[in-house]
Design a protein around this motif. Structure first.
Motif, PDB file in Angstrom:
ATOM      1  N   SER A 122      41.888  27.316  49.664  1.00 40.81           N
ATOM      2  CA  SER A 122      42.253  25.852  49.349  1.00 40.81           C
ATOM      3  C   SER A 122      41.223  24.967  48.885  1.00 40.81           C
ATOM      4  O   SER A 122      41.436  23.805  48.558  1.00 40.81           O
ATOM      5  CB  SER A 122      42.738  25.172  50.598  1.00 40.81           C
ATOM      6  N   ARG A 123      39.803  25.442  48.999  1.00 37.77           N
ATOM      7  CA  ARG A 123      38.810  24.849  48.342  1.00 37.77           C
ATOM      8  C   ARG A 123      39.010  24.659  46.808  1.00 37.77           C
ATOM      9  O   ARG A 123      38.124  23.882  46.247  1.00 37.77           O
ATOM     10  CB  ARG A 123      37.519  25.666  48.671  1.00 37.77           C
ATOM     11  N   PHE A 124      39.738  25.570  46.114  1.00 41.89           N
ATOM     12  CA  PHE A 124      39.581  25.354  44.731  1.00 41.89           C
ATOM     13  C   PHE A 124      41.162  24.939  44.255  1.00 41.89           C
ATOM     14  O   PHE A 124      42.134  25.287  44.758  1.00 41.89           O
ATOM     15  CB  PHE A 124      39.640  26.936  44.275  1.00 41.89           C
ATOM     16  N   GLN A 125      41.162  23.859  43.482  1.00 44.91           N
ATOM     17  CA  GLN A 125      42.325  23.051  43.155  1.00 44.91           C
ATOM     18  C   GLN A 125      42.823  23.587  41.587  1.00 44.91           C
ATOM     19  O   GLN A 125      43.740  23.302  41.287  1.00 44.91           O
ATOM     20  CB  GLN A 125      42.095  21.460  43.308  1.00 44.91           C
ATOM     21  N   ASP A 126      41.867  24.221  41.062  1.00 46.95           N
ATOM     22  CA  ASP A 126      42.529  24.872  39.574  1.00 46.95           C
ATOM     23  C   ASP A 126      41.601  25.670  39.177  1.00 46.95           C
ATOM     24  O   ASP A 126      40.472  26.250  39.630  1.00 46.95           O
ATOM     25  CB  ASP A 126      42.185  23.461  38.575  1.00 46.95           C
ATOM     26  N   MET A 127      42.038  26.544  37.958  1.00 51.07           N
ATOM     27  CA  MET A 127      41.398  27.654  37.630  1.00 51.07           C
ATOM     28  C   MET A 127      39.864  27.292  37.111  1.00 51.07           C
ATOM     29  O   MET A 127      38.887  28.284  37.187  1.00 51.07           O
ATOM     30  CB  MET A 127      41.989  28.302  36.277  1.00 51.07           C
ATOM     31  N   ALA A 128      39.468  26.066  36.718  1.00 47.48           N
ATOM     32  CA  ALA A 128      38.033  25.909  36.403  1.00 47.48           C
ATOM     33  C   ALA A 128      37.068  26.113  37.329  1.00 47.48           C
ATOM     34  O   ALA A 128      36.075  26.318  37.042  1.00 47.48           O
ATOM     35  CB  ALA A 128      38.107  24.584  35.491  1.00 47.48           C
ATOM     36  N   ALA A 129      37.711  25.796  38.910  1.00 45.70           N
ATOM     37  CA  ALA A 129      36.581  25.760  39.759  1.00 45.70           C
ATOM     38  C   ALA A 129      36.465  27.174  39.857  1.00 45.70           C
ATOM     39  O   ALA A 129      35.440  27.401  40.945  1.00 45.70           O
ATOM     40  CB  ALA A 129      37.488  25.064  40.900  1.00 45.70           C
ATOM     41  N   LEU A 130      36.836  28.151  39.383  1.00 46.41           N
ATOM     42  CA  LEU A 130      36.899  29.500  39.836  1.00 46.41           C
ATOM     43  C   LEU A 130      35.428  30.114  39.027  1.00 46.41           C
ATOM     44  O   LEU A 130      34.898  31.165  39.414  1.00 46.41           O
ATOM     45  CB  LEU A 130      37.839  30.490  39.473  1.00 46.41           C
ATOM     46  N   ARG A 131      34.846  29.312  38.145  1.00 42.70           N
ATOM     47  CA  ARG A 131      33.811  29.764  37.481  1.00 42.70           C
ATOM     48  C   ARG A 131      32.670  30.151  38.516  1.00 42.70           C
ATOM     49  O   ARG A 131      32.282  29.200  39.284  1.00 42.70           O
ATOM     50  CB  ARG A 131      33.226  28.654  36.352  1.00 42.70           C
ATOM     51  N   GLY A 132      32.184  31.201  38.274  1.00 42.44           N
ATOM     52  CA  GLY A 132      30.860  31.646  38.963  1.00 42.44           C
ATOM     53  C   GLY A 132      31.431  32.178  40.438  1.00 42.44           C
ATOM     54  O   GLY A 132      30.515  32.711  41.237  1.00 42.44           O
ATOM     55  N   SER A 155      42.941  29.317  30.809  1.00 41.46           N
ATOM     56  CA  SER A 155      42.304  28.273  31.319  1.00 41.46           C
ATOM     57  C   SER A 155      40.611  27.938  30.853  1.00 41.46           C
ATOM     58  O   SER A 155      40.179  27.163  31.337  1.00 41.46           O
ATOM     59  CB  SER A 155      42.065  28.391  32.923  1.00 41.46           C
ATOM     60  N   GLY A 156      40.596  28.658  29.792  1.00 43.68           N
ATOM     61  CA  GLY A 156      39.051  28.636  29.219  1.00 43.68           C
ATOM     62  C   GLY A 156      38.142  29.171  29.883  1.00 43.68           C
ATOM     63  O   GLY A 156      37.006  29.021  29.461  1.00 43.68           O
ATOM     64  N   LEU A 157      38.326  30.191  30.612  1.00 41.12           N
ATOM     65  CA  LEU A 157      37.154  30.978  31.221  1.00 41.12           C
ATOM     66  C   LEU A 157      37.146  32.510  30.696  1.00 41.12           C
ATOM     67  O   LEU A 157      38.308  33.084  30.253  1.00 41.12           O
ATOM     68  CB  LEU A 157      37.546  31.072  32.597  1.00 41.12           C
ATOM     69  N   ASP A 158      36.057  33.090  30.462  1.00 42.67           N
ATOM     70  CA  ASP A 158      35.697  34.258  30.161  1.00 42.67           C
ATOM     71  C   ASP A 158      35.866  35.283  31.125  1.00 42.67           C
ATOM     72  O   ASP A 158      34.943  35.447  32.026  1.00 42.67           O
ATOM     73  CB  ASP A 158      34.403  34.463  29.370  1.00 42.67           C
ATOM     74  N   PRO A 159      36.821  36.444  31.113  1.00 40.63           N
ATOM     75  CA  PRO A 159      36.767  37.076  32.455  1.00 40.63           C
ATOM     76  C   PRO A 159      35.699  38.134  32.535  1.00 40.63           C
ATOM     77  O   PRO A 159      35.225  38.475  33.516  1.00 40.63           O
ATOM     78  CB  PRO A 159      37.942  37.991  32.129  1.00 40.63           C
ATOM     79  N   GLU A 160      34.926  38.331  31.536  1.00 41.10           N
ATOM     80  CA  GLU A 160      33.901  39.199  31.591  1.00 41.10           C
ATOM     81  C   GLU A 160      32.598  38.441  31.858  1.00 41.10           C
ATOM     82  O   GLU A 160      31.757  38.982  32.555  1.00 41.10           O
ATOM     83  CB  GLU A 160      33.396  39.893  30.233  1.00 41.10           C
ATOM     84  N   THR A 161      32.412  37.118  31.962  1.00 41.48           N
ATOM     85  CA  THR A 161      31.228  36.694  32.090  1.00 41.48           C
ATOM     86  C   THR A 161      31.050  35.416  32.978  1.00 41.48           C
ATOM     87  O   THR A 161      30.123  34.902  33.851  1.00 41.48           O
ATOM     88  CB  THR A 161      30.458  35.778  30.804  1.00 41.48           C
ATOM     89  N   ASP A 162      32.482  34.813  33.217  1.00 39.75           N
ATOM     90  CA  ASP A 162      32.387  33.533  33.877  1.00 39.75           C
ATOM     91  C   ASP A 162      33.003  33.830  35.412  1.00 39.75           C
ATOM     92  O   ASP A 162      32.743  32.907  36.250  1.00 39.75           O
ATOM     93  CB  ASP A 162      33.579  32.665  33.433  1.00 39.75           C
TER      94      ASP A 162
END
Length: 337
Positions: A122-132, A155-162
């Motif tokens: 619940s701390r994360f409200q969208d996919m962008a928040a998953l970076r790192g 969602s604009g994230l790279d599965p290999e690096t983000d």
């Protein structure tokens, strides 16, 4: 970021021994009923046609007694290829292994789209928040892995690096939900009805792939040997599970009761999830050429997509469709494709 693995089923001799001990199909009973073994990834709505066909007596009508085993997809496909298991319902894994040369094929599609929802803490409200963050899948190359990578890229994230992708192993959806609740991972893909269960436990919906991820979900995977030597049994499985899919649409309350009893999921949860599953049923047991190609395309987006004939053999299904008067949708691949 690097991928890592926790709680993964052991490899090599241990896996082979477990497979031989836990999945022994074949043979006829005293009444002539033929016992077949079918592997599923976990007891869930994705495999509902098995439960409904069993509960409604459709397998029995075909002279079959079905033994449903829960096995990690890669172990199940290995058992399928070695003739230790008759059918594998996790057809995404079957198709991807077939495309690499494993002697297995997908013979029928139950659901022609993959209904995963990325559920997060619940701390994360969208996919962008998953970076790192660390995010979990059941296994590398699994349908959960494919769904997660799709959602990340969209969602604009790279599965290999983000993000850091962690393989959570054989704990099933309940284990992946626990992994979020105990902060092992920030998010994971869940399918119906586990997304509903997760939401009731306070997890957040981050991304729904249902209408985007055109990849066949579950169905009937068989070995090349069985295709050649036992077409009558495969046709019987096609007929029985098709009747189950039709029953799920026509009688949702009765189907929900059967599925609930088979999986231990609360009946109201199943009933809430069932309309979406019915919506993505393949009406002819096939899938679009695009969906089939997506299922065997390299998960990292690189390389050429293998020939569909390496992974799919719908000849028996098409024969059954012709006999039963089931028309093929216009976007289906040609019979020799």
């Amino acid at each position: 970021m690097k991928r890592r693995s926790v709680r993964v089923l052991a490899a090599g001799v241990t896996v082979v021994a477990a497979l031989l001990l836990g999945a022994c199909g074949g043979g006829a009973g005293a009444d002539g009923t033929e016992t077949v073994t079918v592997a599923q990834a976990d007891p869930g709505l994705s495999f509902a046609p098995l439960y409904v066909a069993d509960g409604m007596g459709y397998f029995a009508d075909e002279g079959l007694a079905v033994d449903i085993q829960t096995l990690k997809p890669d172990v199940a496909v290995a058992g399928l290829a070695s003739d230790q298991i008759d059918y594998v319902a996790t057809i995404g894994s079957v198709a991807r292994q077939a495309a690499t040369g494993v002697p297995v094929k997908v013979a029928m599609v139950w659901f022609d789209r993959t209904p995963f929802v990325i559920m997060g803490n619940s701390r994360f409200q969208d996919m962008a928040a998953l970076r790192g963050q660390a995010v979990g899948v059941s296994g590398f190359g699994s349908s959960t892995d494919v769904a997660l990578r799709h959602a990340l890229r969209a969602s604009g994230l790279d599965p290999e690096t983000d993000v850091e992708i962690i393989q959570l192993g054989g704990g099933g959806p309940a284990g992946r939900i626990t992994a979020i609740q105990t902060d092992q991972v920030a998010a994971t893909p869940l399918t119906l009805p586990d997304d509903i269960i997760a939401e009731r436990r306070g997890l957040t919906r981050l991304y729904d792939t249902t209408d985007e991820l055109l990849i066949p979900f579950t169905g009937l995977g068989v070995s090349d040997i069985k295709l050649a030597e036992d077409p009558e049994q495969i046709a019987a499985m096609i007929r029985a599970t098709r009747r189950a899919l039709e029953h799920m649409a026509a009688e949702p309350e009765e189907s929900a009761r059967i599925i609930s009893e088979a999986t231990g999921t609360e009946e109201d949860v199943v009933l809430e999830a069932l309309p979406t599953m019915v919506r993505i049923v393949s009406p002819d047991g096939l899938a679009s050429a695009e969906a089939l190609e997506n299922s065997i395309a390299p998960t990292d987006g690189s390389g050429a997509t293998p020939d569909l004939a390496t992974a799919y053999d719908f000849d028996l299904l098409r024969a059954e469709n012709t006999q039963q008067g089931v028309p093929a949708a216009p976007d289906r691949p040609a019979a020799d494709g």
